[in-house]
Design an enzyme around this catalytic site. Sequence first.
Site, mmCIF file in Angstrom:
data_model
loop_
_atom_site.group_PDB
_atom_site.id
_atom_site.type_symbol
_atom_site.label_atom_id
_atom_site.label_comp_id
_atom_site.label_asym_id
_atom_site.label_seq_id
_atom_site.Cartn_x
_atom_site.Cartn_y
_atom_site.Cartn_z
ATOM 1 N N GLU A 124 0.808 -1.218 0.000
ATOM 2 C CA GLU A 124 0.000 0.000 0.000
ATOM 3 C C GLU A 124 0.843 1.271 0.000
ATOM 4 O O GLU A 124 0.361 2.347 0.345
ATOM 5 C CB GLU A 124 -0.933 -0.019 1.211
ATOM 6 N N SER A 153 -6.701 -2.604 2.456
ATOM 7 C CA SER A 153 -7.136 -2.028 1.175
ATOM 8 C C SER A 153 -7.676 -3.071 0.213
ATOM 9 O O SER A 153 -7.611 -2.898 -1.000
ATOM 10 C CB SER A 153 -5.999 -1.242 0.505
ATOM 11 N N TYR A 198 -9.252 3.046 -5.344
ATOM 12 C CA TYR A 198 -8.212 4.011 -5.712
ATOM 13 C C TYR A 198 -8.048 4.279 -7.201
ATOM 14 O O TYR A 198 -7.366 5.224 -7.583
ATOM 15 C CB TYR A 198 -6.858 3.527 -5.163
ATOM 16 N N ASP A 239 -15.275 -1.189 8.977
ATOM 17 C CA ASP A 239 -16.020 -1.579 7.777
ATOM 18 C C ASP A 239 -17.036 -2.663 8.130
ATOM 19 O O ASP A 239 -16.703 -3.640 8.817
ATOM 20 C CB ASP A 239 -15.058 -2.100 6.711
ATOM 21 N N GLU A 297 -13.879 -5.627 9.238
ATOM 22 C CA GLU A 297 -12.543 -5.367 9.763
ATOM 23 C C GLU A 297 -12.453 -3.946 10.296
ATOM 24 O O GLU A 297 -13.345 -3.120 10.072
ATOM 25 C CB GLU A 297 -11.481 -5.577 8.690
ATOM 26 N N ASN A 312 -9.787 -0.638 10.430
ATOM 27 C CA ASN A 312 -8.596 0.006 9.871
ATOM 28 C C ASN A 312 -8.074 1.014 10.890
ATOM 29 O O ASN A 312 -8.728 2.031 11.149
ATOM 30 C CB ASN A 312 -8.942 0.722 8.559
ATOM 31 N N GLY A 335 -7.135 5.376 5.157
ATOM 32 C CA GLY A 335 -6.639 6.277 4.123
ATOM 33 C C GLY A 335 -7.047 7.719 4.352
ATOM 34 O O GLY A 335 -8.129 8.010 4.861
#
Length: 319
Positions: free
Chosen positions: A30, A163, A229, A270, A283, A285, A289
């Site tokens: 990433e 990601s 992305y 998420d 999950e 994070n 981002g």
Amino acid sequence: MTKTSATTSSAPHPFAGKRIGVVMGGLSSERAVSLNSGAGVLAGLQERGYDAVGIDWQQGMSLADALAAQRIEVVWNALHGTYGEDGAVQGLLRCLGIPSTGSGILASALAMDKIMSKRIFDSNGIPTPKWTVLSETADDAEIADALASFTYPLVVKPAYEGSSVGLTIVQSPTELRPAIALARRHQGPPLIEAFLPGAELTVAILGERALGSCEIRPATGLYDYEAKYQRSDTQYLVPPEVAPAIVAAASAIALRTHQALGCTGYSRVDLRLDAAGAPFVLEVNTLPGMTKTSLIPKIAKAAGMDYPSLCEAILATAT
């Protein structure tokens, strides 16, 4: 809506006057996303008047030496993935006595390891899709045994990546082997989950509160690395277009998940809804981002917080 800023309080920012190092890049798959996140954070902090510098951590480079050379007093951690998000850098910074944004060593390691995360979810009664993990060397017979109680479609992904790297939605048994092979090319053993057909939601946590949520509608039906992305047709709905009661339930579960893992500062949880609209955690994070298309900034904007203010508010949570 009135913009929210960490500087609207009469109390000074806890890191006012400190030299801030925005650490980005890193050694994981990433890296490119991290460089994008870091560039945005650096510009946001500089806009707010902080003495902030960017540090691009690259292969073969001593991060400790780079921090010392720049006289860094606080780290805004914009790394993503292995080494940056899994507790490794967090341990280094703890040894160096440098405060940093994001969760600590244990919570970072737990959240990055999807197998350990699942165990924490299960032990705390947090709803999560049915799952199993395959050994790195599982043959056809072992795979068939592990999946005996599952029905298609399934989700296959590597256990230690972020990601959605290496993720596949498997519609039939003929697609299973290639999906497992793809997952094995990344970090960690293949993790297999039951696929839930409902909407995909994400909840932003800042401090000890749910800041807001977003519904994600990828054009391809799969919110993978490309949808996140590389495509411009993924829809982000803030607030989500699902029943307010479901959004409230998802937000409450997300905050409980953040706390169960021991996360601090900020995170993004998420979730996906099942056919009946019940939320299930996929999950957490711990260093989500911060690019222009990332979800935390979108949610913060809807809550009245512009991007520089968000960067500053996250900085204030550094420990």
